[in-house]
Design a protein around this motif. Structure first.
Motif, mmCIF file in Angstrom:
data_model
loop_
_atom_site.group_PDB
_atom_site.id
_atom_site.type_symbol
_atom_site.label_atom_id
_atom_site.label_comp_id
_atom_site.label_asym_id
_atom_site.label_seq_id
_atom_site.Cartn_x
_atom_site.Cartn_y
_atom_site.Cartn_z
ATOM 1 N N ASP A 139 0.845 -1.189 0.000
ATOM 2 C CA ASP A 139 0.000 0.000 0.000
ATOM 3 C C ASP A 139 0.888 1.249 0.000
ATOM 4 O O ASP A 139 1.356 1.677 1.051
ATOM 5 C CB ASP A 139 -0.902 -0.033 1.237
ATOM 6 N N THR A 157 3.683 10.820 0.440
ATOM 7 C CA THR A 157 3.873 11.616 1.656
ATOM 8 C C THR A 157 4.323 13.041 1.361
ATOM 9 O O THR A 157 4.272 13.895 2.242
ATOM 10 C CB THR A 157 4.895 10.947 2.589
ATOM 11 N N ARG A 167 1.884 5.088 -0.086
ATOM 12 C CA ARG A 167 1.327 6.369 0.365
ATOM 13 C C ARG A 167 2.226 7.491 -0.135
ATOM 14 O O ARG A 167 3.440 7.467 0.095
ATOM 15 C CB ARG A 167 1.261 6.446 1.890
#
Length: 168
Positions: free
Chosen positions: A42, A46, A44
């Motif tokens: 997963d 940032t 992400r």
């Protein structure tokens, strides 16, 4: 107790200089490109910084991170280089083997259970030796310290005695 983990937090940085059309394409396909480096995690985003350079191209600096199983960490730099192309460079910015919050919480729960079992065993011993004293645990305070993957818990145990004939 040392907290074991079988994962690492991987941070990938993308630096790119693109025209507007390629910038729109990058936004739509960034996760797909990251999954070419490490699939089945997963990702992400940032950080996403964008500016226009003196040549009129969009300059993008993006950072993404994911918790990755150790088995997936082989040849990351080569995989990042493989999907890089002129004007779009993927690099491995960091691989952090610190345990995840879940790993730490699991270790804390195991340590608390161990402390509770030890306290119960000691209470049984004390109450067998000190008949009619009724020792019990008044309070247990856990102090959590997480440092460099290690977890230390100190249980402060206060034992009180009650006597049936004691008056306050």
């Amino acid at each position: 107790q040392w907290v074991e983990t079988n994962t690492a937090n991987v941070v990938i940085q993308l630096n790119a200089s693109l025209n507007q059309q390629n910038l729109d394409n990058l936004r739509e396909n960034l996760t797909t490109k990251l999954k070419q480096i490490i699939p089945n995690v997963d990702w992400r985003i940032t950080q996403f910084q964008q500016s226009k350079n003196s040549a009129g191209l969009e300059t993008v600096s993006t950072t993404a991170q994911a918790r990755v199983p150790s088995s997936e960490l082989l040849n990351l730099r080569q995989k990042a280089q493989k999907i890089s192309k002129p004007g779009e460079t993927f690099t491995i910015a960091d691989i952090d083997y610190s345990p995840s919050l879940q790993d730490v919480e699991q270790a804390q729960a195991q340590l608390r259970a161990t402390v509770y079992d030890q306290i119960q065993a000691e209470l049984v011993k004390v109450n067998q030796i000190m008949v009619n004293q009724d020792y019990f645990v008044h309070r247990i305070d856990f102090v959590n310290e997480v440092s460099n993957g290690s977890f230390q818990a100190r249980g402060k145990v206060m034992m009180n005695t009650t006597r049936s004939n004691a008056q306050s």
